[in-house]
Design a protein around this motif. Sequence first.
Motif: not given
Length: 276
Positions: A106-109, A133-138, A224-227, A230-231
Amino acid sequence: MEENYRTLKINQESPDSGVFNLLINRPSRGNALSREFFTEFPAALSSLDHNPQVGVIILSGAGNHFCSGIDLQTLNSINQDTRSSDTGRTGEKLRREIKFLQGAVTAIEECRKPVIAAIHGACIGGGVDLITACDIRYSTENALFSVKEVDLGITADLGSLQRLPGIVGFGKAMELALTARSFSGLEAKELGLVTTLFTDKQTLDKGVAQIAQGIAAKSPLAVIGTKRVLIKSRDLTMDQGLDYIATWNSGVLLSDDLTQAIAAHLHKKKPLFAKL
C-alpha cells in the motif's frame, strides 16, 4: 541516493532527471520478496517521496524477472513463527503480520510521487500485488503473469483481490485468481492490466524512461493531486468525488505552477516548475 538496501537498488535516470529507478534487487532468487524486502520497500518509497529531486519513480526488477512472488522461505517462516498453543493469540499475531506485509504494498499508493511499473520476465503472485498498486503499468510482450496464490494453498492477501477487479473487471479477476493460470504480456494488454507493450527489456526501459521524463516535467502539484484524487475517488460517489477535488484544488490550485503553465503556454516556451 545514499541509503543502502539489501533487497533494493535506487538510481537516478540521469544527473538532471527527476526520474528515479527503484529496482527489486534479488536477481539470483528471481527477485522473490523476502521478509527484509517488506521492511526496506516502504522505507525506500518514503525516502524517494520526501526527496524534492524525485518527480517519478520507475519500479522494475534486476536480472531476468520483475518478481517471482513472495519467497517461499518467508512464507514458511511466517507459518512457523506465528504458531502457538493458543489459537486466539496465533490468529492475532498472524493478522498483524499480514497487515505489516500489506502496508509495504500500500506504500506505493501512499507515495505522493507517481510509481510506474516496468515489467519483464516473471511477474507472479506478490509481483502482481505490487504492480496493481502502481499508477501505470508497462511490460514486454513476453512477460509472464500469474495470480498464483491458490496454487500455494492460500488466498491472496496483499491487495491483488482488491485492486485487480478495478483494473481488469470483476469477472476476469475472478477467473485469473481462481485458475492461477499464467498469461502473457500480450494478454495482459488485452485485459487492460498493462497500458503498452514493448518488444524487449531494452525498448521497455527506454520507452518507460521517456514517458516518466514527460510526467516529471509537468507541474508536481498537478501530478500528485491527480494521483491522490484518482485513488481517493475509487471509494467515493460522484458527488463525494467532486467535493473532494473541489476541496483539494481550493488548497493548491492558486500556485506558482499555474502561473508558470499559463505564461509558458502564452509565450510558447517550456515551463519551469519548482521542486516539491
